[in-house]
Motif scaffolding. Structure first.
Motif, PDB file in Angstrom:
ATOM      1  N   GLY A 155       0.806  -1.221   0.000  1.00  0.00           N
ATOM      2  CA  GLY A 155       0.000   0.000   0.000  1.00  0.00           C
ATOM      3  C   GLY A 155       0.838   1.270   0.000  1.00  0.00           C
ATOM      4  O   GLY A 155       0.327   2.349  -0.307  1.00  0.00           O
ATOM      5  N   GLU A 173      -6.289   5.463  -8.815  1.00  0.00           N
ATOM      6  CA  GLU A 173      -7.591   4.787  -8.852  1.00  0.00           C
ATOM      7  C   GLU A 173      -7.451   3.379  -9.427  1.00  0.00           C
ATOM      8  O   GLU A 173      -8.017   2.409  -8.894  1.00  0.00           O
ATOM      9  N   THR A 175      -5.559  -3.760  -6.498  1.00  0.00           N
ATOM     10  CA  THR A 175      -4.993  -4.354  -5.288  1.00  0.00           C
ATOM     11  C   THR A 175      -5.989  -4.486  -4.141  1.00  0.00           C
ATOM     12  O   THR A 175      -5.787  -5.311  -3.241  1.00  0.00           O
ATOM     13  N   GLU A 200      -5.714   1.094  -6.854  1.00  0.00           N
ATOM     14  CA  GLU A 200      -6.599   0.718  -5.748  1.00  0.00           C
ATOM     15  C   GLU A 200      -7.612  -0.341  -6.193  1.00  0.00           C
ATOM     16  O   GLU A 200      -7.937  -1.258  -5.434  1.00  0.00           O
ATOM     17  N   LYS A 201      -8.088  -0.239  -7.436  1.00  0.00           N
ATOM     18  CA  LYS A 201      -9.009  -1.250  -7.965  1.00  0.00           C
ATOM     19  C   LYS A 201      -8.306  -2.601  -8.088  1.00  0.00           C
ATOM     20  O   LYS A 201      -8.876  -3.647  -7.757  1.00  0.00           O
ATOM     21  N   PRO A 247      -6.066   0.501  -0.083  1.00  0.00           N
ATOM     22  CA  PRO A 247      -6.256   1.954  -0.151  1.00  0.00           C
ATOM     23  C   PRO A 247      -4.923   2.673  -0.001  1.00  0.00           C
ATOM     24  O   PRO A 247      -4.071   2.273   0.809  1.00  0.00           O
ATOM     25  N   LEU A 248      -4.725   3.697  -0.811  1.00  0.00           N
ATOM     26  CA  LEU A 248      -3.514   4.508  -0.692  1.00  0.00           C
ATOM     27  C   LEU A 248      -3.635   5.391   0.548  1.00  0.00           C
ATOM     28  O   LEU A 248      -4.566   6.176   0.670  1.00  0.00           O
TER      29      LEU A 248
END
Length: 494
Positions: free
Chosen positions: A255, A389, A395, A392-393, A398-399
């Motif tokens: 992350g 974006e 993996t 995040e999709k 959330p960053l």
């Protein structure tokens, strides 16, 4: 034990050497430009002997400049332009052809052949890469095909291949060590990132002899000794430039992410010990290879980042210095509804539209130069937001925050807008030379200068944190406008 770490940073346009102490202070820096050769349209080459001589020269210059003794250097770390391909004669130590640079497109037909033969799924599954002339594999095949007798000599182990790290290591050790690390090996399109070995199916498909390939060793370990003024100094760290920056930013946990703001932009997110196959046009790559095992990353590339500011400066003459863009962008409250999509060479991740072209939309009679400059600045941040974006999709991670490095991070307006449009903190490090620092960290870990990554995390210092300031509704409006503008630019050159 020596008190200093010497980082060799061999880039596309220059060779640099930076001397760090244990507290990551920069004590000295030297830089030398590298000649670019363009034999034909779309072809890019370097003289590998100039790569070596310029890197050696800046190494010696920084030692002379600082007045330190080589005995005080604990280790050397190497970081390098990735994918650039060097083939040389083992006996003479001379390249058999100019180095073919990562930007070179001459081998695009070879990539098309591989795709036509149905190899694209295997390439993506084994290497994490999308078949492209960007990577080293087809460059090696091209040189072996074009230089008479090269493949036969390579079969006998008389011709060696290396990315720039391997070439420098081989020269620095007087030909004693032919090795690379996983972060560079994984950018060749020949390395299986799951088995951590060269892929036999791809070697066979490209008719590349295994005997010419370097041994793949961890990114942090003693590879060999460089003799400096009669003193042996261990070479103890190697990583490709973007992965070195990820390590230099202490992105050690899943992350964690960094973005390098240069001519283009490179966003890497650590995904931990498991590779993540992208469904959104990102590359799966190795973040670092340590003795304890490898960590993986997702990588997204933006073709035009800071280059859009250079375009406003050089082609439109809007200002004379790139740093002036920040001043002009802040002379207006917003862009007045203007969006600039810098798709000068198509769009990279996550769109992958080679037919997209640059567009400025939303212009009215009241649009001023400052609105266009601000829109250009904002376009860099919007493109990074698109990559975040996508990551995040892919993996499900959330960053938490974004660490920034590269030349453009001096621009406070850009950094603040990036925080606003991401709705995340953006951290600007105290040491902006993250790539060289990453190489230094790897070398220092291998030689006991630092004990572990926990110690490095404590050393890393933030110079400024940019907090998001705009309301969520305004952020969504701005992003919706950006997406509409991108749609207008896509497929234009078909």
């Amino acid at each position: 034990m020596g008190r200093y770490i010497l980082a060799l940073d061999q880039g596309t346009t220059s060779s640099r050497a930076i001397l760090f102490d244990r507290e990551q202070n920069i004590l000295g820096m030297a830089q030398k430009a590298l000649t670019q050769y363009y034999p034909r349209e779309g072809w890019v080459e370097h003289d590998a002997m100039e790569i070596w001589s310029s890197q050696y020269a800046v190494m010696m210059e920084v030692i002379a400049q600082t007045g330190i003794s080589p005995k005080e250097i604990a280790a050397i770390g190497i970081t390098n332009q990735r994918e650039t391909t060097v083939l040389w004669d083992r006996a003479t130590g001379r390249p058999i052809h100019n180095a073919i640079v990562w930007q070179c497109r001459r081998t695009a037909p070879l990539v098309d052949e591989l795709t036509a033969r149905g190899l694209a799924p295997h390439i993506q599954a084994a290497t994490g890469l999308i078949p492209d002339a960007y990577f080293s594999a087809t460059k090696i095949k091209w040189i072996l095909d074009e230089v008479e007798g090269a493949r036969e000599k390579a079969l006998r182990g008389e011709i060696l291949f290396g990315t720039v790290d391997s070439w420098l290591l081989w020269k620095l050790t007087g030909g004693a060590v032919h090795a690379t690390d996983p972060t560079n090996a994984c950018r060749t399109m020949l390395f299986n990132i799951h088995t951590l070995d060269w892929d036999e199916e791809l070697l066979s498909a490209l008719d590349i002899p295994r005997a010419m390939l370097p041994q793949v060793l961890p990114s942090s370990r003693v590879y060999g000794q460089a003799e400096i003024q009669g003193v042996p100094v261990p070479i103890a760290g190697m990583a490709g430039d973007q992965q070195a920056a990820l390590f230099g930013q202490t992105c050690f946990d899943p992350g964690d992410a960094k973005n390098t703001y240069g001519t283009g932009c490179f966003l890497l997110m650590n995904t931990g010990s498991t590779p993540c196959q992208s469904r959104n046009g990102l590359l799966t790559t190795i973040a670092v290879g340590l003795e304890s095992g490898v960590q993986y990353a997702l990588e997204g590339s933006i073709f035009v980042g800071g280059a859009v500011i250079q375009w406003l400066r050089d082609e439109l003459g809007f200002f004379s210095e790139s740093r002036d863009a920040e001043y002009y962008a802040q002379k207006v409250a917003d862009t007045g509804g203007v969006y600039l999509v810098p798709a000068f060479a198509g769009l990279g991740a996550p769109y992958w539209d080679m037919y997209a072209r640059g567009a400025i939309v939303g212009i009215t009679r009241g649009t001023k130069r400052e609105h266009i400059i601000r829109a250009a600045q904002e376009s860099i941040a919007y493109q990074v937001a698109d990559l975040v974006e996508a990551m995040e999709k892919d993996t499900g991670l959330p960053l938490r925050q974004l660490k920034a490095d590269g030349g453009a991070i001096r621009d406070n307006f850009l950094m603040q807008f990036q925080a606003d449009i991401l709705a995340r903190q953006v951290l600007r490090p105290a040491v902006r030379e993250a790539t060289a620092l990453g190489a230094a960290y790897l070398a220092g870990l291998a030689t006991g200068v630092w004990q572990n990554t926990g110690e490095l995390k404590q050393l890393w210092r933030c110079e400024r944190t940019f907090q998001p300031q705009i309301p969520p509704q305004r952020r969504e409006e701005l992003l919706a406008g950006w997406r509409r503008a991108v749609e207008r630019s896509m497929g234009w050159a078909k």
